[in-house]
Design a protein around this motif. Structure first.
Motif, PDB file in Angstrom:
ATOM      1  N   ASN A   1       0.854  -1.170   0.000  1.00 32.69           N
ATOM      2  CA  ASN A   1       0.000   0.000   0.000  1.00 32.69           C
ATOM      3  C   ASN A   1       0.897   1.228   0.000  1.00 32.69           C
ATOM      4  O   ASN A   1       2.022   1.184   0.500  1.00 32.69           O
ATOM      5  CB  ASN A   1      -0.957  -0.008   1.205  1.00 32.69           C
ATOM      6  CG  ASN A   1      -2.111  -0.976   0.992  1.00 32.69           C
ATOM      7  OD1 ASN A   1      -2.925  -0.815   0.084  1.00 32.69           O
ATOM      8  ND2 ASN A   1      -2.185  -2.027   1.822  1.00 32.69           N
TER       9      ASN A   1
ATOM     10  N   GLN B   1      -1.488  -5.157   5.230  1.00 32.68           N
ATOM     11  CA  GLN B   1      -2.654  -4.717   5.999  1.00 32.68           C
ATOM     12  C   GLN B   1      -2.388  -3.368   6.661  1.00 32.68           C
ATOM     13  O   GLN B   1      -2.969  -3.059   7.704  1.00 32.68           O
ATOM     14  CB  GLN B   1      -2.994  -5.774   7.068  1.00 32.68           C
ATOM     15  CG  GLN B   1      -3.482  -7.090   6.484  1.00 32.68           C
ATOM     16  CD  GLN B   1      -3.355  -8.234   7.474  1.00 32.68           C
ATOM     17  OE1 GLN B   1      -2.248  -8.650   7.818  1.00 32.68           O
ATOM     18  NE2 GLN B   1      -4.476  -8.768   7.932  1.00 32.68           N
TER      19      GLN B   1
ATOM     20  N   SER C   1      -1.516   0.970   5.967  1.00 34.27           N
ATOM     21  CA  SER C   1      -1.761   2.093   5.075  1.00 34.27           C
ATOM     22  C   SER C   1      -1.508   3.342   5.916  1.00 34.27           C
ATOM     23  O   SER C   1      -1.239   3.224   7.125  1.00 34.27           O
ATOM     24  CB  SER C   1      -3.219   2.018   4.580  1.00 34.27           C
ATOM     25  OG  SER C   1      -4.123   1.921   5.677  1.00 34.27           O
TER      26      SER C   1
ATOM     27  N   GLU D   1      -3.356   5.136   7.283  1.00 34.99           N
ATOM     28  CA  GLU D   1      -4.315   5.217   8.386  1.00 34.99           C
ATOM     29  C   GLU D   1      -3.785   4.600   9.683  1.00 34.99           C
ATOM     30  O   GLU D   1      -4.203   5.001  10.770  1.00 34.99           O
ATOM     31  CB  GLU D   1      -5.629   4.536   7.985  1.00 34.99           C
ATOM     32  CG  GLU D   1      -6.471   5.319   6.990  1.00 34.99           C
ATOM     33  CD  GLU D   1      -5.861   5.407   5.592  1.00 34.99           C
ATOM     34  OE1 GLU D   1      -5.153   4.467   5.165  1.00 34.99           O
ATOM     35  OE2 GLU D   1      -6.070   6.445   4.934  1.00 34.99           O
ATOM     36  N   ASN D   2      -2.953   3.583   9.585  1.00 41.06           N
ATOM     37  CA  ASN D   2      -2.455   2.952  10.817  1.00 41.06           C
ATOM     38  C   ASN D   2      -0.931   2.950  10.916  1.00 41.06           C
ATOM     39  O   ASN D   2      -0.378   2.248  11.762  1.00 41.06           O
ATOM     40  CB  ASN D   2      -2.978   1.509  10.943  1.00 41.06           C
ATOM     41  CG  ASN D   2      -2.345   0.577   9.911  1.00 41.06           C
ATOM     42  OD1 ASN D   2      -2.013   1.003   8.816  1.00 41.06           O
ATOM     43  ND2 ASN D   2      -2.189  -0.685  10.267  1.00 41.06           N
TER      44      ASN D   2
ATOM     45  N   SER E   1      -8.270   2.931  13.476  1.00 43.99           N
ATOM     46  CA  SER E   1      -7.546   1.831  12.831  1.00 43.99           C
ATOM     47  C   SER E   1      -7.798   0.489  13.508  1.00 43.99           C
ATOM     48  O   SER E   1      -7.734  -0.553  12.852  1.00 43.99           O
ATOM     49  CB  SER E   1      -6.042   2.139  12.771  1.00 43.99           C
ATOM     50  OG  SER E   1      -5.498   2.304  14.063  1.00 43.99           O
TER      51      SER E   1
ATOM     52  N   ARG F   1     -10.297   6.796   9.582  1.00 41.30           N
ATOM     53  CA  ARG F   1      -9.005   6.184   9.251  1.00 41.30           C
ATOM     54  C   ARG F   1      -9.087   4.661   9.302  1.00 41.30           C
ATOM     55  O   ARG F   1      -8.364   3.997  10.048  1.00 41.30           O
ATOM     56  CB  ARG F   1      -7.918   6.726  10.175  1.00 41.30           C
ATOM     57  CG  ARG F   1      -7.758   8.238  10.048  1.00 41.30           C
ATOM     58  CD  ARG F   1      -6.796   8.829  11.064  1.00 41.30           C
ATOM     59  NE  ARG F   1      -5.422   8.410  10.861  1.00 41.30           N
ATOM     60  CZ  ARG F   1      -4.578   8.963  10.017  1.00 41.30           C
ATOM     61  NH1 ARG F   1      -4.962   9.988   9.278  1.00 41.30           N
ATOM     62  NH2 ARG F   1      -3.353   8.520   9.904  1.00 41.30           N
ATOM     63  N   ALA F   2      -9.961   4.113   8.478  1.00 43.65           N
ATOM     64  CA  ALA F   2     -10.114   2.654   8.385  1.00 43.65           C
ATOM     65  C   ALA F   2      -8.902   2.082   7.658  1.00 43.65           C
ATOM     66  O   ALA F   2      -8.409   2.660   6.692  1.00 43.65           O
ATOM     67  CB  ALA F   2     -11.398   2.318   7.629  1.00 43.65           C
ATOM     68  N   ILE F   3      -8.441   0.911   8.108  1.00 44.31           N
ATOM     69  CA  ILE F   3      -7.182   0.386   7.570  1.00 44.31           C
ATOM     70  C   ILE F   3      -7.381  -0.488   6.340  1.00 44.31           C
ATOM     71  O   ILE F   3      -8.476  -0.985   6.064  1.00 44.31           O
ATOM     72  CB  ILE F   3      -6.397  -0.411   8.627  1.00 44.31           C
ATOM     73  CG1 ILE F   3      -7.153  -1.677   9.045  1.00 44.31           C
ATOM     74  CG2 ILE F   3      -6.084   0.455   9.817  1.00 44.31           C
ATOM     75  CD1 ILE F   3      -6.293  -2.613   9.873  1.00 44.31           C
ATOM     76  N   ALA F   4      -6.280  -0.662   5.635  1.00 48.41           N
ATOM     77  CA  ALA F   4      -6.279  -1.534   4.459  1.00 48.41           C
ATOM     78  C   ALA F   4      -6.462  -2.984   4.889  1.00 48.41           C
ATOM     79  O   ALA F   4      -5.872  -3.428   5.870  1.00 48.41           O
ATOM     80  CB  ALA F   4      -4.956  -1.380   3.710  1.00 48.41           C
ATOM     81  N   LEU F   5      -7.266  -3.719   4.151  1.00 43.97           N
ATOM     82  CA  LEU F   5      -7.469  -5.138   4.426  1.00 43.97           C
ATOM     83  C   LEU F   5      -6.479  -6.001   3.657  1.00 43.97           C
ATOM     84  O   LEU F   5      -6.211  -7.147   4.025  1.00 43.97           O
ATOM     85  CB  LEU F   5      -8.891  -5.547   4.030  1.00 43.97           C
ATOM     86  CG  LEU F   5     -10.010  -4.846   4.789  1.00 43.97           C
ATOM     87  CD1 LEU F   5     -11.348  -5.125   4.119  1.00 43.97           C
ATOM     88  CD2 LEU F   5     -10.025  -5.316   6.231  1.00 43.97           C
TER      89      LEU F   5
END
Lengths: 548, 548
Positions: free
Chosen positions: A187, A475, A477, A479-480, B483, B530-534
């Motif tokens: 990512n 997992q 990005s 965001e975290n 996150s 700020r949701a994280i990538a899966l």
């Protein structure tokens, strides 16, 4: 020295918040406040601009951190005492020897890893002028970083230290390589996030950013002469590191172009160089989707790869450059008619071709005075002749370090069983319910318990350059980024700076480290780094109250 | 209907990005663009202000989301077709029946949990005017939320849907309680973070915010008549939820004052009410530090507790109010001379005193028309007579749900083995190296695999109100709130809205859900959550390419 100065070893006053803790340290129990006229001065003729910039940043942070002490009353009881406390009026920086022109921090920080000078001495008296003395501007910078961590604000806005005098003599790292690796290919991470990460690394005196810039999934790196790689391989035109972005990032960074595996995305611009691109089922051709590897038996592909690596490496100040070499999939090459034809015509085995490929890429790096870095498989699993200058990153297991050292190769500890920050979030492959190969989560305590010299003979010890925690970004990005990395990654920063002995002679333990790590975490938050809570705030204010 | 409308069940077009997926759904494969003059209209006399606000928010989001389709070309190939695509000029909202004055969304959303009306029907034709029809303003709101998720932007700024026409008939939740619990006591979360969380919950049609407001470590809640609780129990004067903060938060929230355990911090303002405050070693007196429990055998403490609970509960719109009741420590009471004296004088056992204490607090709640909620121990481990209206949260294990239902009590699934978002980060107690009691990490796939009716008889099924994922905040803070919660918590939102059957008749699976969850995650990011990538972005763009 006044009778009121009571020197204590740090174990008796564990909440002094220096991270990594200096290798020598004496502290008192007096309050000293920062004078409103406080200034940082230096006695350096022709000081490099980056030293002046560092001085400005430190000066600003002393006033802007506004961190309150992590005690129940948040320092309120200090306020009364501060009325009559002495003031620190300045900090004076000097270099011990100045033969020839003074080198910049960047110049020192990008020298060959074993020759950098990072040591410094710091004295913060109980009033008057503090001093930092070092043998390099990088040493002065490390000293400034230590100095910044001494200061708190009380509720009236007074900035003060509470354990003066502080005396640090010749604090220098146990290991030169103290790193953090970020994967920007699974990512994408904008430059602003990377620069914030570099700032956080600098807070804990890390010396090396390992930029895993590209991988199978995307190629966000703009490479001189090969613009098509990013144009066709980046996730979007907004998700490319431009030349100027790269120069912004790499002052303290070594980059990696992973080869010959982990290169599927190159097929979007150069299909001729990639075997088994996006072959399915991916499980048969790669450790993770998408499949695709450089045609290592092709002389054309080998030249292309060496040119790409050389082209980007020569623009980077770091001496180290990684050519990767992990997780090579043999089946991909078995199924690739082109590779089989290339092997047939040259009469080489696959391993011989891998060796030739590596000699070419590493030769290209040595031509421009770079040191090749590889993942451990290249040293332990393949028949590749690595030059003695090669640096090997041990990742599969911490147990493999000894085997690398036994091969008379220098190594960087990057073990998945201690330092992989992504582990513990479960399997990300679609259709999975279970946990992932590298579960469980690697806690900071686990990382902190790492022994860099485990299973090594005395003769092998010098081959350990240091180590790093790593963020693979399947997992992750923007965001975290902060929350998954900080303050956890500070654990290895101390392991490799301070080494196996604390200044009071004791062994490091996560119990004694915890209050200092809390302090670092709260200071990071004050600086806009979204480091997460290690415990309830109630515990952070009460050293020991939440221990087993 | 035109021949070009090809109706397909959703399984054949799994990337339509509705989350939770409606219980009935028909889609086509036509593009329809949002007219620049697009407006949302309604036919409601005297519409409540919160419905008008919801309409404004939806209108704004249609243009501001600017989400690109998760396909390799990010919708570029749609752009040509969009030139000639029909336009949607409006969305018309109407209520089926309007007997009496129209109730607001808030009024509907705070009714007794089983009586709320959330269903709606939505039709998005291939051009012209779309419609949402419902039996309540809350139903219209749910329909607006679905409508928002249909829209994408192409690179030229055209906003469009690509699977028109969309027909949803009577989509309504399988379970009324679809919640998320946040602990604001271990670490503090500013109101802005909680409101962003409520927005994210609303995106996935969650119906209930369970606010675990206070606990042993801090008391951030301002309670009318008891200002000293927060004044002395909050982490700081800046870390208190004021009366207006609370009203801002609780429109869709039920609050919890955990009793009689988890109350140590009350000793800072009312030491007379707390047994074993900060007793050491804490392990002997509590499940986590600090120890301290309400003196449940004291009539004065019981009255105090009932008054505190009543005072805050009456200011909150929600019918539900939790009195907690988990992790009661018997030893704390055995060692407390006051409690032993109180028991001696009343002649009660500890269990009898707990029953009397609970009758008092629950009686106070029923007096003001509130429904008491408790943790499972109160139903399963203690001899407490709970009224039939009591709602029980099952947390220790999902296996305990059947035992609660067997006691003819309504239940909310909150099992630590599926829904605890904090698990998997390792033990936070100082001196620990190992992992924690509730490891491993609970992945979204694990949560999504939850069966709300497992082990229940047909007669017990009606006792299941729904469920919630939970964030205990020992190792969480504003820095990782989004996150660690998103998009994971969306898993239970779909489990409890959609139920056990997808609109095509199949069973839910994480494999088919993944592309929709990706879409939700990217839309959340567009909205500042700020949701994280899966997965790697590469996988998100290629449905199925990263499956096992």
């Amino acid at each position: 020295m006044k009778a009121s100065f009571i020197f204590l070893i740090v174990a008796a006053r564990p909440i002094l918040a220096l991270w990594p803790i200096p290798r020598s340290l004496q502290i008192g129990d007096s309050l000293v406040k920062l004078s409103p006229d406080f200034q940082i001065q230096h006695s350096i003729l022709h000081p490099p601009q980056d030293l002046l910039d560092a001085i400005s940043r430190t000066t600003e942070r002393l006033w802007s951190d506004k961190l309150q002490r992590l005690v129940v009353d948040r320092g309120e009881s200090d306020s009364r005492k501060l009325l009559n406390a002495p003031s620190l009026t300045g900090l004076s920086l000097s270099l011990v020897t100045t033969v020839g022109p003074v080198e910049s921090i960047k110049e020192e920080a990008t020298k060959e890893i074993t020759t950098r000078i990072e040591g410094y001495s710091l004295s913060v008296p109980n009033g008057g002028v503090a001093t930092i003395v070092a043998n390099s501007t990088l040493g002065l910078f490390r000293g400034l970083t230590t100095f910044e961590q001494l200061w708190y604000d009380d509720s009236t806005g007074v900035t003060y230290a509470y354990q003066a005098p502080v005396t640090i003599v010749n604090d220098s790292p146990a290991y030169p390589y103290r790193g953090f690796m970020l994967d920007t290919a699974r990512n994408f991470f904008p430059v602003v996030d990377i620069k914030r990460t570099l700032d956080a690394m600098s807070m804990v005196k890390m010396s090396q950013f390992h930029w895993h810039a590209v991988d199978s999934q995307s190629f966000p790196l703009s490479i001189p002469g090969f613009p098509e790689l990013a144009q066709k391989g980046a996730y979007s035109s907004q998700e490319i590191y431009s030349d100027s972005d790269i120069q912004d990032i790499v002052n303290y960074a070594g980059a990696e172009i992973d080869t010959p595996g982990h290169t599927a995305i190159i097929s979007t611009s150069h299909p001729e160089h990639i075997a088994c691109p996006q072959a399915t089922p991916w499980q048969t051709f790669a450790n993770e989707p998408p499949a695709g590897q450089l045609r290592l038996a092709s002389s054309s592909t080998t030249r292309f790869t060496a040119n790409v690596i050389s082209s980007i490496a020569k623009t980077l100040p770091s001496k180290m450059f990684s050519t990767g070499g992990d997780e090579l999939n043999v089946n991909c090459y078995l199924q690739d008619a082109q590779t089989q034809a290339d092997l047939m015509s040259s009469g080489m085995t696959l391993e011989q071709a891998l060796d030739a490929f590596t000699q070419m890429t590493h030769g290209a790096l040595r031509t421009i005075d770079k040191t090749p870095v590889v993942w451990e498989e290249m040293a332990l699993e393949h028949q590749v002749a690595l030059s003695n200058s090669t640096i090997v990153m041990v990742w599969i297991s911490s147990r493999n370090a000894a085997a690398v050292a036994a091969k008379v190769l220098r190594l960087i500890h990057a073990p998945s069983d201690y330092f992989y920050l992504d582990c513990g979030a479960g399997e990300w492959i679609g259709g999975a319910i279970g946990n992932s190969w590298c579960d469980p989560f690697k806690t900071w305590q686990k990382a902190y318990s790492f022994d860099p010299l485990a299973n090594l003979t005395a003769a092998e010890v010098p081959f350990v350059l240091g180590g790093q925690q790593l963020l693979w970004a399947e997992q992750s990005s923007p965001e975290n980024l902060d929350s998954i990395v900080w303050p956890r990654a500070a654990a290895s920063a101390e392991v490799f700076w301070t080494g196996s002995t604390l200044p009071d002679g004791s062994r490091p333990s996560s119990t004694s480290a915890l209050p200092r790590l809390h302090d670092l975490r709260y200071r990071m938050v004050q600086r806009g780094i979204r480091a997460i809570a290690l415990q309830p705030h109630w515990c952070a204010l009460r050293n020991g109250a939440c221990d087993f």
